[in-house]
Scaffold this active site. Structure first.
Site, mmCIF file in Angstrom:
data_model
loop_
_atom_site.group_PDB
_atom_site.id
_atom_site.type_symbol
_atom_site.label_atom_id
_atom_site.label_comp_id
_atom_site.label_asym_id
_atom_site.label_seq_id
_atom_site.Cartn_x
_atom_site.Cartn_y
_atom_site.Cartn_z
ATOM 1 N N HIS A 144 18.508 2.427 5.103
ATOM 2 C CA HIS A 144 17.623 3.459 4.575
ATOM 3 C C HIS A 144 16.924 3.047 3.278
ATOM 4 C CE1 HIS A 144 16.166 7.537 4.367
ATOM 5 N NE2 HIS A 144 16.791 7.801 3.237
ATOM 6 N N ARG A 202 27.422 10.509 1.285
ATOM 7 C CA ARG A 202 26.680 9.834 2.356
ATOM 8 C C ARG A 202 27.336 8.529 2.818
ATOM 9 N NH1 ARG A 202 20.226 8.754 1.608
ATOM 10 N NH2 ARG A 202 20.041 10.938 2.177
ATOM 11 N N GLY A 205 11.500 14.442 -2.253
ATOM 12 C CA GLY A 205 10.497 14.643 -3.290
ATOM 13 C C GLY A 205 10.754 13.687 -4.425
ATOM 14 N N SER A 234 7.528 5.303 1.488
ATOM 15 C CA SER A 234 7.290 6.448 0.603
ATOM 16 C C SER A 234 6.531 7.558 1.316
ATOM 17 C CB SER A 234 6.551 6.012 -0.673
ATOM 18 O OG SER A 234 5.590 5.024 -0.423
ATOM 19 N N TRP A 288 7.048 8.549 4.185
ATOM 20 C CA TRP A 288 7.982 9.254 5.071
ATOM 21 C C TRP A 288 9.035 10.037 4.302
ATOM 22 C CZ3 TRP A 288 9.326 5.154 9.408
ATOM 23 C CH2 TRP A 288 8.125 4.723 9.981
ATOM 24 N N ALA A 289 9.026 9.910 2.964
ATOM 25 C CA ALA A 289 10.073 10.551 2.155
ATOM 26 C C ALA A 289 10.016 12.066 2.337
ATOM 27 C CB ALA A 289 9.898 10.181 0.683
ATOM 28 N N LEU A 297 11.349 7.481 -5.567
ATOM 29 C CA LEU A 297 9.921 7.750 -5.791
ATOM 30 C C LEU A 297 9.617 7.821 -7.285
ATOM 31 C CD1 LEU A 297 8.984 10.419 -3.054
ATOM 32 C CD2 LEU A 297 8.912 7.934 -2.906
ATOM 33 N N GLU A 349 19.230 18.663 -4.649
ATOM 34 C CA GLU A 349 19.673 17.688 -3.654
ATOM 35 C C GLU A 349 21.037 17.144 -4.038
ATOM 36 O OE1 GLU A 349 16.794 14.644 -2.847
ATOM 37 O OE2 GLU A 349 15.421 16.027 -1.867
ATOM 38 N N GLY A 407 0.802 -1.220 0.000
ATOM 39 C CA GLY A 407 0.000 0.000 0.000
ATOM 40 C C GLY A 407 0.829 1.262 0.000
ATOM 41 N N GLY A 408 2.046 1.211 -0.551
ATOM 42 C CA GLY A 408 2.875 2.410 -0.691
ATOM 43 C C GLY A 408 2.684 3.042 -2.053
ATOM 44 N N LEU A 409 3.657 3.835 -2.477
ATOM 45 C CA LEU A 409 3.522 4.591 -3.720
ATOM 46 C C LEU A 409 3.338 3.688 -4.936
ATOM 47 C CD1 LEU A 409 3.571 7.242 -5.272
ATOM 48 C CD2 LEU A 409 6.060 7.214 -5.166
#
Length: 534
Positions: A344, A285, A56, A50, A52-53, A385, A121, A20-22
């Site tokens: 992550h 990162r 964007g 997704s 919690w992203a 995403l 980003e 049930g996510g994106l």
């Protein structure tokens, strides 16, 4: 419309989407008016990474930007393993998918001229991140899609239901074994020849993660157990600065804090990134994550120090992080924040082609559970995403173009007549081993120990949930043991350089991972292994 298991038709012509996510929600909407049964382990919107992203969606929609430039940035961070054609195709489909999301009611931020506002980003060469109210993109996108799904009569939603096994016959999908998330519930079989897995990532295989509890690798495991080819499972991205205040999942201390001058220190108050990279705290990162991990492994601890950089301005500038700290009794204006790297995002997953098809007939996969070749060995910010919506739309097109198959026959016996819930102590041990042995810094002896443990657990687990976790963990650990080099997010202290001849994607199966475990089980245990980090 919403339903529960009690009025579940046990044989269905529906397309069955798990997740049930994106990716799952978007695919269900794109399939309308074809009947869809959408299965979600948590209430819609609650178990999805997704939602919690904070960033964007990366999309080359601004003047002067291009899909070619976006694809080049994706390739540059992917450690030599990005499928360049896939990266370019995804970048080219960004515009139409953003417009789909607008049509479903996503309120993307706009500039004064009414054009989509774009932010920048890490590792993007242009401003190309479309966002909602700054850092609320994920939640806003998911909220809009849930509303659209609830309004669509062709979509039946089953919430609080987990898929614990994928049923196949002669290399083709025949259905799913489901169980209500309530522990004592008996499993139910749903026969279907068209299944889309969109179950998310594997973060909860690790002791520290930013992912929701549902991201435990279940989709990866059930596909692998059914014989699906799995791609690049060893590549796991870690966020370097999760806040260690006893919360699971762990809240994030955004990278913007370091952009504002916050430093990383150990328990003695010494900065440790200055010796590791010319950019110190602003290094890539994965390098920062390794620096933090090494300090913790050495027993010195790691902290984010914003006392000088922000001090009393902390609450106003970073209210979300401030609230997380205050709730745990830490005042970040006057105290350093304890941190650790957190699992992550999983670059690996079920291997799929350009249409989202897996190696099993009738099984498609989209979103984080899949591996398309777009991310390679390391993911570019906000590409996840985008990949989810692009592939969800392609899967919907592909499924819609297939003839509706004849209904599958219900199997006579359940695949796994075992308990549903996992033993809490066994889960805690699995997560500790993943973090310490298959985490940010890996080596031969630690990986061998992990592979042995997960191989035995995958064979002997008495609950389906634990067995699925062990299956996913074994796939990651065995591939990490086999890749004797460092590349992208996969770093081995015993093989710290990349090896040109290894610059190809991993394609593996559960059978191959079990062979690695069996071979290692026959060897004597090493005298020394690296220290455990719980």
């Amino acid at each position: 419309m919403t339903n529960n298991m009690h009025n579940l038709t046990r044989t269905t012509d529906d397309v069955v989407i798990v997740g049930g996510g994106l990716a799952g929600l978007f695919c269900a909407l794109k399939l309308a008016p074809r009947p869809v049964t959408l299965i979600s382990a948590a209430p819609l919107g609650q178990g999805a990474s997704s939602a919690w992203a904070q960033g964007g969606i990366a999309a080359a929609v601004a003047e002067g930007d291009s899909p070619e430039a976006h694809a080049a940035d994706t390739v540059a961070v992917g450690g030599g393993l990005v499928d360049e054609a896939v990266a370019l195709e995804i970048a080219r489909e960004a515009g139409p998918r953003i417009h789909d999301l607008l049509a479903y009611g996503v309120p993307f931020d706009r500039d004064l001229e009414g054009k989509l506002a774009v932010g920048r980003e890490a590792a993007h060469s242009a401003r190309r991140i479309v966002h909602v109210r700054g850092d609320r993109a994920g939640a806003a996108i998911i909220a809009a899609l849930i509303e659209a799904v609830r309004r669509t009569p062709s979509i039946r939603v089953l919430e609080g239901v987990a898929a614990e096994a994928l049923l196949t016959e002669d290399g083709a999908v025949t259905g799913l074994q489901l169980r209500q998330s309530a522990a004592a519930a008996q499993p139910t079989v749903l026969a279907s020849r068209t299944v889309v897995l969109a179950t998310g990532g594997i973060g909860h295989l690790y002791a520290v993660t930013t992912n929701p509890a549902e991201a435990g690798g279940s989709g990866l495991a059930i596909a692998a157990r059914a014989g699906a080819v799995i791609a690049d499972p060893e590549f796991v991205q870690f966020h370097p600065t999760a806040i260690m205040v006893g919360r699971d999942p762990a809240p994030l201390a955004t990278e913007a804090l370091r952009g504002e001058g916050a430093t990383l220190i150990n328990g003695s108050g010494e900065r440790f990134m200055t010796a590791r990279h010319p950019l110190a705290e602003l290094a890539p990162r994965d390098i920062v994550a390794r620096g933090v991990f090494a300090e913790i492994a050495a027993g010195r601890g790691a902290f984010l120090d914003a006392r000088e950089a922000l001090g009393a301005r902390f609450a106003e500038r970073f209210p979300t992080v401030h609230a997380s700290c205050i709730a745990a009794g830490i005042d970040p204006a006057t105290q350093a924040i304890p941190i650790a790297p957190a699992a992550h995002y999983h670059m690996g997953g079920i291997a799929v082609d350009a249409r989202g098809r897996s190696s099993i007939d009738g099984l498609w996969a989209g979103g984080e559970v899949s591996s398309t070749g777009a991310h390679g060995a390391n993911r570019l910010a906000s590409n996840s995403l985008l990949e989810a919506v692009v592939y969800a739309a392609r899967i919907a097109d592909d499924v819609a173009g297939c003839a509706i198959p004849s209904p599958a026959r219900l199997p006579d016996v359940l695949v796994t007549p075992r308990a549903g819930t996992a033993d809490a102590a066994a889960v805690k041990r699995l997560r500790a081993i993943m973090s310490s042995r298959v985490g940010v810094i890996r080596n031969r002896d630690g990986l061998a120990e992990a592979v042995r443990h997960f191989g035995a657990l995958e064979r002997e687990a008495t609950s389906v949930a634990l067995r699925n976790m062990a299956t996913a963990a074994l796939l990651v650990a065995a591939a990490a043991w086999t890749r004797r080099e460092s590349r992208g997010a996969h770093f081995r202290s015993d093989h710290p350089a990349d090896v040109a001849s290894h610059a190809e994607r991993t394609m593996t199966t559960l059978t191959a991972a079990r062979e690695v475990a069996d071979n290692l089980a026959e060897r004597p245990l090493p005298r020394t292994a690296q220290p455990m980090i719980a």
